[in-house]
Design an enzyme around this catalytic site. Structure first.
Site, PDB file in Angstrom:
ATOM      1  NE  ARG A  13      -1.462   3.098   2.406  1.00 26.50           N
ATOM      2  CZ  ARG A  13      -1.064   4.004   3.224  1.00 26.50           C
ATOM      3  NH1 ARG A  13      -0.679   4.803   1.791  1.00 26.50           N
ATOM      4  NH2 ARG A  13      -0.363   4.286   4.386  1.00 26.50           N
ATOM      5  CG  ASP A  14       3.205   4.628   3.141  1.00 28.81           C
ATOM      6  OD1 ASP A  14       2.794   5.797   2.224  1.00 28.81           O
ATOM      7  OD2 ASP A  14       3.377   4.847   4.341  1.00 28.81           O
ATOM      8  CG  HIS A 205       2.692   4.872   9.222  1.00 28.45           C
ATOM      9  ND1 HIS A 205       2.472   4.233   8.019  1.00 28.45           N
ATOM     10  CD2 HIS A 205       3.333   5.915   8.417  1.00 28.45           C
ATOM     11  CE1 HIS A 205       2.908   3.713   7.114  1.00 28.45           C
ATOM     12  NE2 HIS A 205       2.935   5.780   6.926  1.00 28.45           N
ATOM     13  CG  HIS A 207       7.139   7.496   6.628  1.00 30.23           C
ATOM     14  ND1 HIS A 207       7.090   7.670   4.442  1.00 30.23           N
ATOM     15  CD2 HIS A 207       6.412   6.981   6.625  1.00 30.23           C
ATOM     16  CE1 HIS A 207       6.693   7.486   4.477  1.00 30.23           C
ATOM     17  NE2 HIS A 207       5.989   6.868   5.430  1.00 30.23           N
ATOM     18  CB  CYS A 238       2.852  11.161   1.698  1.00 27.81           C
ATOM     19  SG  CYS A 238       1.364  11.893   1.085  1.00 27.81           S
ATOM     20  CG  ASN A 247       6.580   3.476   5.034  1.00 27.98           C
ATOM     21  OD1 ASN A 247       5.815   3.893   5.502  1.00 27.98           O
ATOM     22  ND2 ASN A 247       6.658   3.516   3.258  1.00 27.98           N
TER      23      ASN A 247
END
Lengths: 305, 305
Positions: A13-14, A205, A207, A238, A247
């Protein structure tokens, strides 16, 4: 020290949403099937957003319904609205993930809504989900800083958690969307959140945009956090967050925590294998380091040097 | 929290010695002159080893005598033996740095001597330096693990510190030569060392080989350490240490500590400028991140996104 730490994988996903190239659906499915055998506690599989907004995840339905699920893993998907929630439920996700930014400007740039408009959407989603057997997770983006507005007030984050709680959401993720959190700040905010909301299931979460990602994991653990999002190979970022470079890397996090003596379901060797496989699918080098340098227990033969 | 942290730059020694190409002497001198204006507390300028062993630093004398020194900085050089000590003293270094590995195998591979033979050399060096006004620093390589032998006993490190002390050396650097230290291990060893030797001036020299470098800095500070080696851009590594990919990055360390509220003489903006300059001198990308992503206070104009 034998504390359990839970690892949530976000690479498909990310990680993939920000790649220059679309990863073929069959490669995503193969990667996810591999990851489902690595002891991860949760996998955020995809995002049920508009394919126009995130073309790389336009195959959300196909991916979500084609993977071989491991019953010990919670399979999650990001949803922005009721349409997304309906798509996700048709695919029988175990968990839906809502996202709002703590920064008004970032929320506008990311999802073209004010924070209030986003919570209005959340009400509709929660209403729709009221009779659905699905875990609800609420994420707060730019919780440690916004690339447009700068520092984000801790109180604002607490208020957004309270707003999630009023919707019945007790699983919260705080996202350092563009890698602006310092270890001090992480410790302080996590302590505050867990003081005011001791019953939350709180996920961090992070990064690694400015190299502080793993230091932030340690500080969050010291403050009482036990759940972490991470991305295989350290890919991701993002698309609306200038300067973001990835991440925190799943296998690097697991490697560090494993050798610090924490209990993990995640299996380090399998994750390194998956990361090397991921590397073969991408057209650029991944930022993760353990997959290149080896584990600290991978010793070398002195006669060869 | 307003604790002073001291930064020692090692880019022109540990950084450059492992580069594929020789950096021209004039470029080294220019870089060092630039670094001398960045508030660093110490600069390890070069190594007075045999040019055959480390060709990249064959210009040690010329570099050491040509730079414009800032009286607030201690200019150090690595020396392996009395010949090196004599060369260093001719160049009027402020400090000499002796090095032994905690691992017998690594010491053999690195300097072709047993640990005992190395300490025998140290006695000769210390004897030669007895009337010289120079700071003596003793480094212990592979203090947290050896790529050939694996884990290194904490007691062995304590004994080597004691051996340095018996030579009158009270400034000690513990080097994680190939990035094998975990944050837990760093905290434990630093605590032990500072408990048994409370008067040491103790420096940590970390590598970021497996992503744990900045987390290790935080744990060392929590244990009481205030001096750190680091390399501009995060370049470096030991030529005899397989898999090693770089020292912790000076500007990334300074960025993290500055925004955590620590007091530093090192000036972040100047270091980022120097790192960008270094990047222009090398034929590969440097691992440092802040020089690419910008500081957490470098905000972006939302209208451009």
């Amino acid at each position: 020290m034998s504390k359990q730490i839970y690892i949530h994988e976000v690479v498909t996903r990310d990680g993939l949403q920000n790649e220059d190239q679309f990863l073929p659906t069959k490669d995503k499915i193969h990667l996810l099937n591999q990851l489902s055998q690595t002891g991860l506690d949760k996998i955020e599989v995809t995002s049920f957003v508009s394919p126009n907004a995130v073309p790389n995840l336009a195959d959300a339905e196909q991916v979500m319904t084609s993977i071989q699920r491991n019953p010990q893993i919670s399979y999650s998907a990001l949803i922005p609205n009721v349409i997304g929630a309906k798509r996700a439920m048709k695919c029988h996700v175990d968990e839906v993930n809502l996202v709002v930014s703590a920064s008004e400007t970032h929320n506008q740039k990311n999802i073209r809504q004010s924070i209030q408009q986003t919570y209005d959407q959340f009400e509709l989603i929660i209403d729709y989900l009221s009779d659905k057997p699905v875990i609800r997770n609420g994420s707060i983006g730019t919780a440690f800083g916004c690339p447009f507005e700068g520092k984000v007030s801790e109180f604002k984050v607490l208020l957004l958690i309270e707003a999630y709680k009023s919707l019945g959401i007790e699983n919260i993720t705080l996202a350092d969307t563009t890698g602006m959190a310092t270890p001090t700040q992480v410790y302080q905010l996590c302590k505050q959140v867990l003081t005011f909301f001791p019953d939350l299931q709180l996920t961090m979460h992070f990064h690694n945009t400015r190299g502080m990602g793993l230091a932030n994991v340690i500080q969050a653990i010291q403050a009482g956090v036990t759940h972490f999002d991470s991305s295989l190979g350290g890919i991701g970022g993002c698309p609306f967050a200038p300067g973001a470079t990835g991440n925190i890397c799943t296998e690097d996090v697991v490697h560090m925590l494993y050798f610090m003596g924490y209990d993990l379901n995640a299996k380090l060797d399998s994750l390194i294998d998956s990361s090397i496989h991921l590397q073969s699918l991408l057209s650029h080098e991944t930022p993760g380091q353990v997959s290149k340098a080896g584990k600290i227990t991978d010793l070398h033969d002195p006669s060869k040097f």
